[in-house]
Design a protein around this motif. Structure first.
Motif, short mmCIF file in Angstrom:
data_model
loop_
_atom_site.label_atom_id
_atom_site.label_comp_id
_atom_site.label_asym_id
_atom_site.label_seq_id
_atom_site.Cartn_x
_atom_site.Cartn_y
_atom_site.Cartn_z
N LEU A 1 0.83 -1.20 0.00
CA LEU A 1 0.00 0.00 0.00
C LEU A 1 0.87 1.25 0.00
CD1 LEU A 1 -3.02 0.93 0.48
CD2 LEU A 1 -2.49 0.86 2.92
N HIS A 2 0.44 2.26 -0.77
CA HIS A 2 1.22 3.51 -0.82
C HIS A 2 0.27 4.70 -0.96
CE1 HIS A 2 4.93 5.81 -1.50
NE2 HIS A 2 4.23 6.52 -2.38
N LEU A 3 0.62 5.81 -0.31
CA LEU A 3 -0.11 7.06 -0.43
C LEU A 3 0.71 8.06 -1.23
CD1 LEU A 3 -2.55 8.89 0.51
CD2 LEU A 3 -1.04 9.64 2.38
N VAL A 4 0.09 8.65 -2.26
CA VAL A 4 0.72 9.73 -3.03
C VAL A 4 0.09 11.03 -2.56
CG1 VAL A 4 1.20 10.67 -5.31
CG2 VAL A 4 1.03 8.20 -5.00
N ASP A 5 0.87 11.85 -1.89
CA ASP A 5 0.36 13.07 -1.27
C ASP A 5 0.65 14.26 -2.18
OD1 ASP A 5 -0.63 14.93 0.46
OD2 ASP A 5 1.01 14.82 1.89
N VAL A 6 -0.28 14.56 -3.07
CA VAL A 6 -0.14 15.68 -4.00
C VAL A 6 -0.89 16.88 -3.43
CG1 VAL A 6 -0.70 16.55 -6.30
CG2 VAL A 6 0.10 14.19 -6.02
N VAL B 1 5.69 18.21 -4.18
CA VAL B 1 5.05 17.20 -5.04
C VAL B 1 6.09 16.42 -5.82
CG1 VAL B 1 3.42 16.82 -6.93
CG2 VAL B 1 2.92 18.55 -5.19
N LEU B 2 7.13 17.09 -6.30
CA LEU B 2 8.21 16.40 -7.01
C LEU B 2 8.85 15.35 -6.11
CD1 LEU B 2 10.10 16.03 -9.42
CD2 LEU B 2 11.43 17.98 -8.58
N ALA B 3 9.08 15.70 -4.85
CA ALA B 3 9.66 14.73 -3.91
C ALA B 3 8.74 13.53 -3.74
CB ALA B 3 9.92 15.39 -2.56
N LYS B 4 7.42 13.77 -3.72
CA LYS B 4 6.47 12.67 -3.58
C LYS B 4 6.41 11.80 -4.83
CE LYS B 4 5.45 13.65 0.58
NZ LYS B 4 5.91 12.75 1.67
N VAL B 5 6.54 12.42 -6.00
CA VAL B 5 6.59 11.65 -7.25
C VAL B 5 7.82 10.75 -7.27
CG1 VAL B 5 6.98 11.87 -9.75
CG2 VAL B 5 5.21 13.24 -8.63
N ARG B 6 8.96 11.30 -6.86
CA ARG B 6 10.19 10.50 -6.83
C ARG B 6 10.09 9.39 -5.79
NH1 ARG B 6 14.25 15.75 -7.44
NH2 ARG B 6 14.29 15.73 -9.73
N GLN B 7 9.48 9.70 -4.66
CA GLN B 7 9.28 8.68 -3.63
C GLN B 7 8.39 7.56 -4.16
OE1 GLN B 7 6.55 9.51 -0.21
NE2 GLN B 7 8.43 9.36 1.01
N PHE B 8 7.35 7.91 -4.86
CA PHE B 8 6.44 6.92 -5.45
C PHE B 8 7.18 6.05 -6.48
CE2 PHE B 8 2.63 6.30 -8.47
CZ PHE B 8 2.29 5.10 -7.88
N ARG B 9 8.01 6.68 -7.29
CA ARG B 9 8.79 5.93 -8.28
C ARG B 9 9.71 4.93 -7.59
NH1 ARG B 9 12.26 8.72 -13.23
NH2 ARG B 9 13.01 6.79 -14.21
#
Length: 349
Positions: A114-119, A131-139
């Motif tokens: 499970l993962h949360l993307v916090d935009v 948001v960029l940090a969250k995108v990279r974290q999601f990747r």
């Protein structure tokens, strides 16, 4: 005739390929595609008992989240290899926390990683960096659970493909303004595209556009829909059966899903696309919502504005007075509706 949402998912699974269930339009589906996963946007079901989800989520929450949780607990979506949620509204965020706790304390319930993307959606450079940090974290998270690297070429190809689908869906919107298809048809088409590989989605929308009927416009009084989002066509069908024609909407199962492209094959462009993805009710200011709704209503040639609001969806009623003033057409608020239904007695003929 559109294909069933489940058909493409079943074919994908039959080939032994992984599926990513996701909740909310803030999830960067491009990264899911680039990782070799099928992005499957999860829908609720107003016709099914959602008491199991409601018991865990508590009262006072939008029924869609309760339905999605119930269906997850009952395995209604089939096997999911990962589950991704966005913070697009309070209901989605609470759903994530409850799912995380279930995974922690009830291992007998089979839930995927499970993962949360916090935009966030504030118009600031600091927000973009966040948001960029969250995108990279999601990747990075996807790479870890998939066991393989997401290459820059894979991401670029996925971005281009999803941008093409968004462009085609905007064409569908243009034809709605010309009354060449109904709102129910358009909503159903968008829903199907969120449950199939992006290349198949592109072919499907191209086929629909190439076969749109000419001649007389679709019957019905053209109305623009605002308020709660709709992950099933039940309310649209009821309104159109009663003589309305929904020519546009400002929720993220409809026009807002295709409102902007990524445009460039970079993580930064991806972050900016989701940061500025459109003024949805739970995350935009009242002024932004009113301006967007009024402009879209005029572009589609709607003669009236209808705000449909589900019970426990608290954001849309705050927007309505400003939307009504900006629209300059007859406007109606139908509040506290049950999921998947509408009291037509409150809608002017």
């Amino acid at each position: 005739m559109l294909p069933d949402r489940n058909d493409a998912v079943a074919r994908w699974r039959a080939d032994g390929r992984p599926v990513a269930g996701y909740v909310g339009a803030d999830v960067p589906v491009e990264l899911l595609t680039a990782a070799g996963l099928l992005p499957l946007r999860l829908t609720g079901s107003p016709d099914e008992d959602a008491s199991a989800g409601r018991e865990r989520l508590g009262g006072g929450l939008d029924a869609v989240a309760c339905s999605v949780l119930t269906r997850l607990l009952e395995g209604a979506y089939g096997h999911l290899d990962v589950l991704v949620l966005s913070r697009d509204c309070e209901a989605s965020l609470r759903l994530f926390y409850v799912l995380r706790e279930i995974r922690r304390v009830e291992p007998s319930i089979a839930l995927p990683p499970l993962h949360l993307v916090d935009v966030l959606h504030l118009p600031h450079h600091t927000t973009t960096r966040y948001v960029l940090a969250k995108v990279r974290q999601f990747r990075s998270w996807l790479e870890a659970v998939a066991g393989q690297r997401i290459g820059d070429d894979d991401l670029a190809a996925a971005i281009a493909a999803h941008d093409r689908v968004r462009g085609l869906l905007r064409e569908v919107g243009t034809h709605r303004g010309e009354r060449r298809l109904t709102g129910t048809e358009a909503l159903s088409l968008v829903s199907v595209t969120t449950a199939m590989p992006v290349d198949e989605a592109e072919k499907l929308v191209q086929e629909v556009l190439s076969t749109l009927p000419g001649g007389e416009p679709r019957p019905g009084r053209p109305v623009y829909l605002t308020g709660s989002s709709h992950d099933t066509p039940a309310v649209y069908q009821a309104l159109e059966d009663a003589g309305r024609l929904i020519v546009g909407e400002d929720h993220d199962w409809g026009d807002l899903l295709a409102v902007a492209d990524v445009g460039a094959p970079t993580e930064l462009a991806l972050a900016e696309r989701y940061q500025f993805a459109g003024p949805a009710a739970p995350r935009a200011s009242i002024a932004e919502r009113a301006a967007h709704t009024a402009a879209a209503l005029r572009e589609r040639g709607a003669e009236s504005l209808l705000s449909y609001v589900r019970r426990h969806d608290d954001a849309p009623p705050w927007d309505f007075p400003a939307q009504r003033e900006a629209a300059g057409v007859p406007a109606t608020l139908v509040d506290r509706q049950e999921y998947g239904s509408i009291d037509l007695a409150g809608v002017p003929r």
